[in-house]
Design a protein around this motif. Structure first.
Motif, mmCIF file in Angstrom:
data_model
loop_
_atom_site.group_PDB
_atom_site.id
_atom_site.type_symbol
_atom_site.label_atom_id
_atom_site.label_comp_id
_atom_site.label_asym_id
_atom_site.label_seq_id
_atom_site.Cartn_x
_atom_site.Cartn_y
_atom_site.Cartn_z
ATOM 1 N N ARG A 113 54.026 57.491 54.526
ATOM 2 C CA ARG A 113 53.267 57.319 55.762
ATOM 3 C C ARG A 113 52.811 58.691 56.257
ATOM 4 N NH1 ARG A 113 57.790 53.190 57.472
ATOM 5 N NH2 ARG A 113 56.780 51.219 56.868
ATOM 6 N N LYS A 114 51.506 58.818 56.448
ATOM 7 C CA LYS A 114 50.895 60.089 56.845
ATOM 8 C C LYS A 114 51.635 60.701 58.031
ATOM 9 C CE LYS A 114 46.212 61.840 57.870
ATOM 10 N NZ LYS A 114 44.799 61.412 57.956
ATOM 11 N N MET A 115 52.048 61.947 57.866
ATOM 12 C CA MET A 115 52.874 62.615 58.870
ATOM 13 C C MET A 115 52.050 63.355 59.926
ATOM 14 S SD MET A 115 56.248 62.279 58.270
ATOM 15 C CE MET A 115 57.237 63.759 58.485
ATOM 16 N N HIS A 116 51.000 64.034 59.513
ATOM 17 C CA HIS A 116 50.164 64.789 60.446
ATOM 18 C C HIS A 116 48.945 63.945 60.795
ATOM 19 C CE1 HIS A 116 52.399 67.873 58.098
ATOM 20 N NE2 HIS A 116 52.551 68.417 59.287
ATOM 21 N N ILE A 117 48.757 63.657 62.070
ATOM 22 C CA ILE A 117 47.693 62.750 62.519
ATOM 23 C C ILE A 117 46.696 63.526 63.375
ATOM 24 C CG2 ILE A 117 47.168 60.555 63.611
ATOM 25 C CD1 ILE A 117 49.089 60.278 61.255
ATOM 26 N N ASP A 135 59.619 61.186 56.032
ATOM 27 C CA ASP A 135 59.804 62.564 55.582
ATOM 28 C C ASP A 135 58.862 62.855 54.409
ATOM 29 O OD1 ASP A 135 60.815 65.145 55.437
ATOM 30 O OD2 ASP A 135 62.905 64.525 55.379
ATOM 31 N N PHE A 136 59.106 63.961 53.726
ATOM 32 C CA PHE A 136 58.262 64.398 52.612
ATOM 33 C C PHE A 136 59.059 64.238 51.325
ATOM 34 C CE2 PHE A 136 56.995 66.885 56.367
ATOM 35 C CZ PHE A 136 55.671 66.486 56.482
ATOM 36 N N TRP A 152 44.928 65.019 56.338
ATOM 37 C CA TRP A 152 45.263 66.087 57.286
ATOM 38 C C TRP A 152 46.531 66.818 56.891
ATOM 39 C CZ3 TRP A 152 42.580 68.902 60.291
ATOM 40 C CH2 TRP A 152 43.045 69.468 61.488
ATOM 41 N N ASP A 153 47.415 66.153 56.156
ATOM 42 C CA ASP A 153 48.616 66.818 55.635
ATOM 43 C C ASP A 153 48.266 68.020 54.760
ATOM 44 O OD1 ASP A 153 50.479 64.909 56.719
ATOM 45 O OD2 ASP A 153 50.120 63.587 55.016
ATOM 46 N N ALA A 159 54.378 70.869 54.338
ATOM 47 C CA ALA A 159 54.444 69.558 53.686
ATOM 48 C C ALA A 159 54.455 69.719 52.167
ATOM 49 C CB ALA A 159 53.261 68.695 54.122
ATOM 50 N N ALA A 160 53.557 70.554 51.657
ATOM 51 C CA ALA A 160 53.510 70.795 50.215
ATOM 52 C C ALA A 160 54.805 71.429 49.727
ATOM 53 C CB ALA A 160 52.313 71.695 49.883
ATOM 54 N N ARG A 161 55.325 72.394 50.487
ATOM 55 C CA ARG A 161 56.544 73.077 50.077
ATOM 56 C C ARG A 161 57.724 72.107 49.997
ATOM 57 N NH1 ARG A 161 56.829 77.524 47.678
ATOM 58 N NH2 ARG A 161 56.560 79.109 49.275
#
Length: 292
Positions: A113-117, A135-136, A152-153, A159-161
């Protein structure tokens, strides 16, 4: 090698036609040997977040639901892993922008579920989507551990890390991003370059391949408050040193297929040992909103 397909599509208000064209593209890519196929963000419909309209919530669906059933059957028939992107109705009044990974047997193997909106003119996503709460975490599949994030993530290195630290084999970004027509050509170029550079930076910093799949084509603003969005396409795959290995045009639909060498990440991390040299004793400030 992981043979991977990307579908960059221009959508209309005809949802059934959009899905049928996606199915045709999935079959085409599977016929060329694709093992993993990635679709763009909210691929069934127009990008509806240009306006705030409570009737639009009728587009949302449960997971499992109609789309996971339909795409799941196709995944099982073709023996491919699919990364889909859906408007999820979790409960009355609770909705998410959700990536769903379907295994090659058709089952839902994981969701993100998309974290950054975002909440900007023409991108009023906070009206529709509750921030994710899963979470990621990479999703384990028959083709590898997929670090699936959404649009947007892609601007957030954290998030990538975290996906990389949890063992993702690659990073995947279903996306819907484009230009507002009143921006100057110079500003448009800066925006698209920044979008590409940021994701290539995630590839470099984490020593992982990155897959980014954007929609393409013009979508009008139903409210007339803006002049709509020209989605810039440019779907691409970057290698673990940030190199572009395949790229779609900015102005037309395109199905891409590429062999991704997952074993190269280990080789790159040996020569660029960023994980070895991280100062994990000195990053406590990253959990703060701002440091005075």
């Amino acid at each position: 090698m992981l043979k991977t397909g990307l579908i960059q599509q221009s959508n209309t208000s005809n949802i059934e036609d959009n899905i049928q064209r996606l199915e045709k593209s999935i079959r085409e890519l599977a016929g060329k040997g694709a093992q993993l196929i990635v679709l763009q963000e909210l691929h069934n419909s127009l990008y509806f977040c240009q306006t705030e309209d409570t009737e639009t919530f009728d587009l949302a669906e449960t997971i499992p639901g109609p789309s996971t059933d339909r795409f799941g059957k196709l995944a099982a028939e073709l023996g491919v892993v699919l990364v889909t992107s859906l408007f999820e109705k979790r409960a009355p009044g609770l909705y998410h922008n959700t990536a769903v990974v379907l295994e090659s047997d058709g089952t839902v193997v994981g969701i993100y579920r998309k974290m950054h909106i975002p909440d900007d003119p023409a991108y009023y996503e906070k009206f529709y989507f509750t921030p994710g709460d899963l979470d990621f975490n990479p999703i384990d599949t028959s083709v590898g551990r997929l670090g699936v994030l959404v649009c947007w993530d892609q601007w957030f290195p954290e998030a990538a890390r975290l996906m990389a630290l949890r063992g993702a084999d690659l990073l995947i970004y279903p996306t819907a991003i484009g230009w507002e027509s009143t921006d100057s050509p110079e500003e448009k170029a800066r925006q698209k370059d920044a979008w590409t550079i940021s994701q290539r930076g995630h590839a470099v910093a984490n020593g992982l391949p990155v897959i980014s799949v954007n929609r393409v084509g013009f979508e009008a603003d139903p409210s007339g408050m803006t002049k709509g969005i020209q989605f810039w396409g440019n779907s691409f795959v970057a290698g673990p040193q940030g190199e572009i290995v395949t790229e779609a045009p900015t102005d037309s639909e395109r199905n891409l297929i590429i062999d991704i060498d997952l074993e190269r990440s280990e080789k790159v991390r040996r020569i660029w040992p960023f994980f070895r040299d991280r100062r994990i004793d000195a990053y406590q400030g990253l959990t703060k909103r701002f440091l005075d």
